[in-house]
Scaffold this motif. Structure first.
Motif, PDB file in Angstrom:
ATOM      1  N   CYS A  93     -14.348  -7.017  -1.970  1.00  0.00           N
ATOM      2  CA  CYS A  93     -13.558  -6.872  -0.747  1.00  0.00           C
ATOM      3  C   CYS A  93     -13.289  -8.218  -0.078  1.00  0.00           C
ATOM      4  CB  CYS A  93     -14.282  -5.942   0.232  1.00  0.00           C
ATOM      5  SG  CYS A  93     -14.495  -4.259  -0.373  1.00  0.00           S
ATOM      6  N   LEU A  94     -13.985  -9.252  -0.472  1.00  0.00           N
ATOM      7  CA  LEU A  94     -13.798 -10.565   0.125  1.00  0.00           C
ATOM      8  C   LEU A  94     -12.638 -11.299  -0.538  1.00  0.00           C
ATOM      9  CD1 LEU A  94     -17.541 -11.679   0.367  1.00  0.00           C
ATOM     10  CD2 LEU A  94     -16.073 -10.932   2.239  1.00  0.00           C
ATOM     11  N   SER A 144      -9.587   8.014   1.314  1.00  0.00           N
ATOM     12  CA  SER A 144      -9.075   6.899   0.524  1.00  0.00           C
ATOM     13  C   SER A 144      -9.353   7.105  -0.959  1.00  0.00           C
ATOM     14  CB  SER A 144      -9.708   5.586   0.987  1.00  0.00           C
ATOM     15  OG  SER A 144      -9.341   4.518   0.136  1.00  0.00           O
ATOM     16  N   ASN A 185      -3.051  -2.838  -1.373  1.00  0.00           N
ATOM     17  CA  ASN A 185      -2.828  -4.208  -1.871  1.00  0.00           C
ATOM     18  C   ASN A 185      -2.507  -4.232  -3.359  1.00  0.00           C
ATOM     19  OD1 ASN A 185      -3.258  -5.461   0.637  1.00  0.00           O
ATOM     20  ND2 ASN A 185      -5.473  -5.412   0.332  1.00  0.00           N
ATOM     21  N   SER A 195       0.849  -1.188   0.000  1.00  0.00           N
ATOM     22  CA  SER A 195       0.000   0.000   0.000  1.00  0.00           C
ATOM     23  C   SER A 195       0.887   1.241   0.000  1.00  0.00           C
ATOM     24  CB  SER A 195      -0.932   0.024   1.216  1.00  0.00           C
ATOM     25  OG  SER A 195      -1.742  -1.131   1.251  1.00  0.00           O
ATOM     26  N   HIS A 234     -10.526  -5.141  -8.757  1.00  0.00           N
ATOM     27  CA  HIS A 234     -10.235  -6.115  -7.696  1.00  0.00           C
ATOM     28  C   HIS A 234      -9.135  -7.085  -8.092  1.00  0.00           C
ATOM     29  CE1 HIS A 234     -10.783  -9.148  -4.635  1.00  0.00           C
ATOM     30  NE2 HIS A 234     -10.919 -10.049  -5.589  1.00  0.00           N
ATOM     31  N   VAL A 241     -15.607 -13.888  -3.854  1.00  0.00           N
ATOM     32  CA  VAL A 241     -16.070 -12.658  -4.505  1.00  0.00           C
ATOM     33  C   VAL A 241     -17.447 -12.847  -5.125  1.00  0.00           C
ATOM     34  CG1 VAL A 241     -15.654 -11.095  -6.445  1.00  0.00           C
ATOM     35  CG2 VAL A 241     -13.786 -11.689  -4.908  1.00  0.00           C
ATOM     36  N   ASP A 288     -18.832  -9.178  -4.245  1.00  0.00           N
ATOM     37  CA  ASP A 288     -18.194  -8.365  -3.212  1.00  0.00           C
ATOM     38  C   ASP A 288     -16.685  -8.458  -3.372  1.00  0.00           C
ATOM     39  OD1 ASP A 288     -17.286  -7.028  -1.015  1.00  0.00           O
ATOM     40  OD2 ASP A 288     -18.619  -8.003   0.423  1.00  0.00           O
ATOM     41  N   ASP A 316     -14.636   3.530 -10.408  1.00  0.00           N
ATOM     42  CA  ASP A 316     -14.922   2.880  -9.135  1.00  0.00           C
ATOM     43  C   ASP A 316     -16.187   3.457  -8.529  1.00  0.00           C
ATOM     44  OD1 ASP A 316     -12.493   1.344  -9.198  1.00  0.00           O
ATOM     45  OD2 ASP A 316     -11.433   3.193  -8.754  1.00  0.00           O
ATOM     46  N   THR A 323     -12.266  -0.054  -5.227  1.00  0.00           N
ATOM     47  CA  THR A 323     -13.023  -1.113  -4.569  1.00  0.00           C
ATOM     48  C   THR A 323     -13.951  -1.853  -5.511  1.00  0.00           C
ATOM     49  OG1 THR A 323     -14.741   0.486  -3.978  1.00  0.00           O
ATOM     50  CG2 THR A 323     -13.004   0.065  -2.351  1.00  0.00           C
ATOM     51  N   SER A 324     -14.094  -1.389  -6.758  1.00  0.00           N
ATOM     52  CA  SER A 324     -15.031  -2.041  -7.682  1.00  0.00           C
ATOM     53  C   SER A 324     -14.421  -3.297  -8.269  1.00  0.00           C
ATOM     54  CB  SER A 324     -15.419  -1.082  -8.806  1.00  0.00           C
ATOM     55  OG  SER A 324     -14.315  -0.859  -9.649  1.00  0.00           O
TER      56      SER A 324
END
Length: 883
Positions: A748-749, A438, A169, A158, A447, A754, A746, A339, A442-443
């Motif tokens: 973020c998982l 931030s 990430n 990061s 990912h 996902v 998702d 995003d 996140t989309s």
């Protein structure tokens, strides 16, 4: 697509423009005798005019950055490359890290020397760089080469600049593979940050200290002119104006998403005026380039002004343009993956290269089908060959996660007198940080930067392809592959008509609303028989669309709670001049004004005045199912409630498929379109995308791909043939949401989680679906009923539509699951019919007869659809209520 040079008379004739309108500007010349006469009359005054007239049309002096800094990370010595002085970071800006360089036997891909060294960090490390206060570009370059010590593929880290999280990430190798259409072997990340002190901190943090590592090759810090990106008077496009007006560039960070030289070649750093920005071509983003023409202007004729100095954008950007080819289309479209959940600055760079007079080129600008500017006349703000720019701010909140920019011909009576259509020279899209500081993507489209290799590249292509196909390409592909020549022509005409209607039209509608009731006399018992409501009555009902009354938002527009004659209603107000809204508005009224069913949200009436398009529905006190499952503080639902809601929804869909004339396909089944009334009775809503079958013999409807990301039937997406089974597939996703209480997609998982379908069906096939269940349901459900629901969902999500059950069969099985749950709860034997086919001891024929319910059986089981309880295995199938 055609390319014209405006100094070429033949090209001008092809444009259909009078030659006089494009006469090239010439530098004035004076004979010696004329000069002498001027000097004799007024020496001081005329000398000044003479000097001004003799000056060629050149740019203002370029802005020179005062403290630009270039750091060659990992280098032990300073070096000068292409006129720029790169400083070593050894012992100066950073303490710690390992300096590495590329070995002599490795390929450098033709990169310059500054990229061939790097500094690697195994723990969180900070660069402390002295700068002057004010706005600065911070550019980070990552070139992943094999150092021999560190495995570059394990680099995940990061980056934080001041208080802003810029990267999270990041796997550089995977992102390079994901970068569709790019032929570069390095990544450039560019940010605009306001420095409030005399140094800036850039912190690199490995995702797992001492296991992964961070690295950086080059850092550039270049000051930004004071007024270059300050939003003095932006145009706010989306409905969230209150949030967006709080955005200020001086107190926020910006990330450069896209910077394009429209219709021209890429512009490298050396060609930019002091800010050293890179401008890419727009070829990868424009859709239907044949609908545009390229015009080349005289680069030396570009004349900057005090309002638009040269540092706004370099000359090559303004000397090229795309203009609408009026013979083929009325618009040009660019599509950009972005995003969700962020606001974006969209800057359009404009420069008229053909006309001289105002109102000769007037056009409209749309962002994500929202009107950004109507009747834009460049020559009202700047002369020919003089640059101009407009800033827009828009917030992207919904799937698909794209930003669509459209420039279209104005339909005003003035503009139609002239040949000038839309024009665009350059385009910049920058992302604002969110409220948490931030900028991390996140989309779903971003990912897979943590995955590797060709699989990541393939999956991102699929996602981007779906987005583009959903918005633009679908109708074209369908017309080309499936239709004959005549049908293709008709589809193209429909396509052109679609975009020519981007502003609202007054729709003449013939509906099935009852004529015996006026809007002023509605009451709860007859609310479903409404008609046309005056706009003033809607304003009064919603307190002038007060923000406190907003209860939801969607692709159509905002939804408000209203009160008309003591009756609570839901008022859905379309986004002004949205083509999507126009289509949905007409569909809902013309198709669904006659539908009445307990498990369909009733349409009360509509308003079509003052360029407003508004739909009024019965108010659903408990909101949508989605908010009771996740993403809000709404109370959770018990397992029995969830089963009953699924049954109610299936009843509504069954009525659409079998009891509504020729049969209607909803096309947008999802948890946010299942609403709950005050007694938690579920009703299906939002029929704007619905389609009716042409005849009873037609099993499918050939149509462009539309729907919601995560719920889309893969066979429909591939073939563009919409069937009842497309709704069944979407309903299968809904069943998984109900069980797992999470979104269909998702990012973020962890990667294997996902997609809810892949994840849940993996456990379902192992007989361990309970591992995915909502933890709030522990001890509240029976394994028998869960197994049945899991089998139903698995059947609904079959790859081929022919292998999916009908919605009627789904409904029967859900009833059985509810009976099994209640039987287990009361220790009473389960329902008479065994839905576990694998456990059925009878013959195959007997199993088939016992486990399949026919549509005729469903049609025979009619009754009082107002009964909210399910007291027997075969509950009412809720066909059309008669009378």
């Amino acid at each position: 697509m055609q390319v014209f040079n405006i100094d070429d008379a033949a090209s001008v004739c092809e444009l259909g423009l009078p030659l006089l309108t494009i006469k090239p500007l010439s530098v004035p010349t004076l004979q010696p005798s004329a000069i002498l006469l001027l000097l004799l009359r007024c020496p001081l005054c005329w000398i000044s005019c003479l000097l001004l007239s003799l000056q060629p049309r050149v740019a203002q002096s370029q802005w020179t950055p005062r403290d630009a800094l270039f750091i060659n990370c990992g280098s032990f010595q300073n070096m000068t490359i292409n006129g720029r002085h790169f400083l070593s970071d050894e012992g100066t800006y950073v303490s710690g890290g390992v300096a590495v360089s590329i070995s002599h036997n490795q390929s450098t891909n033709g990169l310059s020397k500054e990229y061939l060294t790097a500094r690697i960090f195994t723990t969180s490390t900070s660069y402390q760089v002295p700068i002057m206060t004010g706005m600065h570009w911070i550019r980070l370059y990552f070139y992943p080469f094999d150092s021999g010590i560190f495995n570059i593929h394990s680099s995940v880290f990061s980056v934080t600049v001041e208080e802003y999280l810029m990267l999270g990430n990041l796997n550089v190798v995977a992102e390079i593979n994901d970068d569709i259409g790019s032929d570069t072997s390095f990544i450039l990340k560019e940010y605009c940050v306001n420095a409030t002190r005399n140094f800036v901190s850039i912190i690199f943090t490995p995702s797992k200290p001492n296991e992964t590592f961070a690295f950086i090759n080059v850092i550039e810090i270049v000051p930004v002119p004071d007024k270059a990106y300050q939003l003095d008077n932006p145009i706010f496009v989306s409905d969230h104006k209150k949030i967006e007006r709080e955005l200020g560039v001086t107190t926020n960070a910006l990330q450069t998403m896209y910077r394009l030289n429209v219709a021209g070649p890429s512009v490298e750093q050396a060609e930019d005026s002091g800010q050293l920005r890179r401008w890419a071509t727009d070829n990868a983003f424009i859709r239907g380039s044949v609908l545009s023409m390229i015009v080349r202007g005289n680069i030396t004729a570009i004349s900057y002004s005090r309002q638009v100095p040269e540092y706004i954008a370099p000359r090559p950007v303004y000397s090229n343009a795309r203009i609408v080819d009026n013979s083929n289309s009325n618009h040009m479209t660019w599509i950009f993956p972005v995003d969700i959940g962020y606001s974006y600055l969209v800057r359009l760079h404009l420069c008229e290269l053909i006309f001289h007079e105002a109102q000769q080129r007037m056009f409209n600008v749309y962002l994500n089908n929202l009107t950004a500017y109507l009747g834009l006349d460049i020559l009202a703000f700047a002369r020919k060959d003089s640059p101009y720019f407009l800033d827009f701010v828009i917030r992207v909140l919904e799937e698909p996660s794209v930003l669509c920019v459209q420039v279209g011909r104005s339909t005003s009576s003035i503009a139609t007198k002239f040949e000038g259509g839309g024009i665009l020279n350059g385009l910049e899209i920058l992302k604002f940080n969110d409220s948490a500081g931030s900028l991390v993507s996140t989309s779903l489209t971003r990912h897979y930067s943590t995955s590797s290799g060709s699989e990541s590249h393939k999956r991102k292509k699929e996602v981007l392809g779906f987005m583009i196909g959903t918005l633009v390409v679908g109708p074209f592909a369908f017309g080309t592959v499936v239709a004959g020549i005549c049908f293709c022509r008709r589809m193209m005409q429909k396509k052109a008509a679609k975009f020519s209607c981007l502003k609202w039209q007054h729709v003449r509608l013939v509906t099935g609303f009852g004529g015996n009731m006026t809007p002023s006399r509605i009451n709860p018992s007859t609310a479903s028989l409404g008609g046309s409501f005056p706009f003033q009555k809607v304003l009064d009902a919603t307190n002038n669309f007060h923000e406190s009354l907003v209860i939801g938002t969607g692709g159509f527009g905002m939804v408000y709670k209203g009160l008309i004659d003591g009756v609570e209603v839901a008022v859905k107000r379309a986004n002004p001049r949205s083509q999507q809204g126009l289509t949905e508005f007409k569909t809902e009224i013309e198709l669904f004004s006659t539908l009445r069913h307990r498990h369909l949200v009733s349409l009360i009436g509509y308003c079509n005045e003052q360029q407003e398009m508004i739909l009024l529905y019965e108010f659903m006190a408990n909101g949508c199912l989605k908010k009771h499952l996740y993403g809000s503080d709404f109370p959770s639902l018990s397992w029995r409630q969830r089963l009953q809601i699924c049954i109610d929804s299936a009843k509504g869909l069954h009525y659409l498929h079998t009891g509504a004339g020729l049969g209607i396909i909803h096309r947008d089944v999802k948890t946010s379109n299942i609403l709950l009334d005050e007694k938690f009775v579920a009703k299906v809503s939002d029929f704007g995308l619905s389609k009716m079958r042409a005849t009873p013999d037609h099993t499918h409807v050939s149509t462009a791909v539309k729907g919601s990301f995560g719920y889309l039937d893969p066979q429909y997406y591939r073939t563009q043939q919409l069937t009842d089974k497309s709704d069944v597939y979407s309903f299968g996703v809904v069943l998984l949401e109900v069980m797992c209480a999470r979104a269909p997609v998702d990012p973020c998982l962890p990667r294997e989680q996902v997609n809810i379908c892949d994840w849940a069906l993996h456990w379902q096939k192992q007989g361990l679906l309970h591992h995915t269940m909502d933890p709030r349901l522990v001890g509240d459900y029976s394994l028998e009923s869960l197994q049945v629901v899991g089998q139903i969902a698995e059947a609904c999500l079959a790859e081929k539509a022919i292998n999916r059950p009908s919605i009627g069969d789904v409904l029967w099985r859900l009833e059985c699951a509810l009976q099994q749950h209640e039987a287990a709860a009361t220790k009473i034997s389960s329902c008479g019919r065994n839905v576990h086919r694998a456990e059925q001891p009878a013959t195959a024929g007997a199993a088939s007869s016992d486990n399949v319910i026919t549509n005729q059986e469903l049609d025979d089981q009619t009754g009082d659809s107002d009964d909210t309880s399910v007291s027997s295995l075969f509950s009412q199938m809720l066909n059309s209520q008669r009378g």
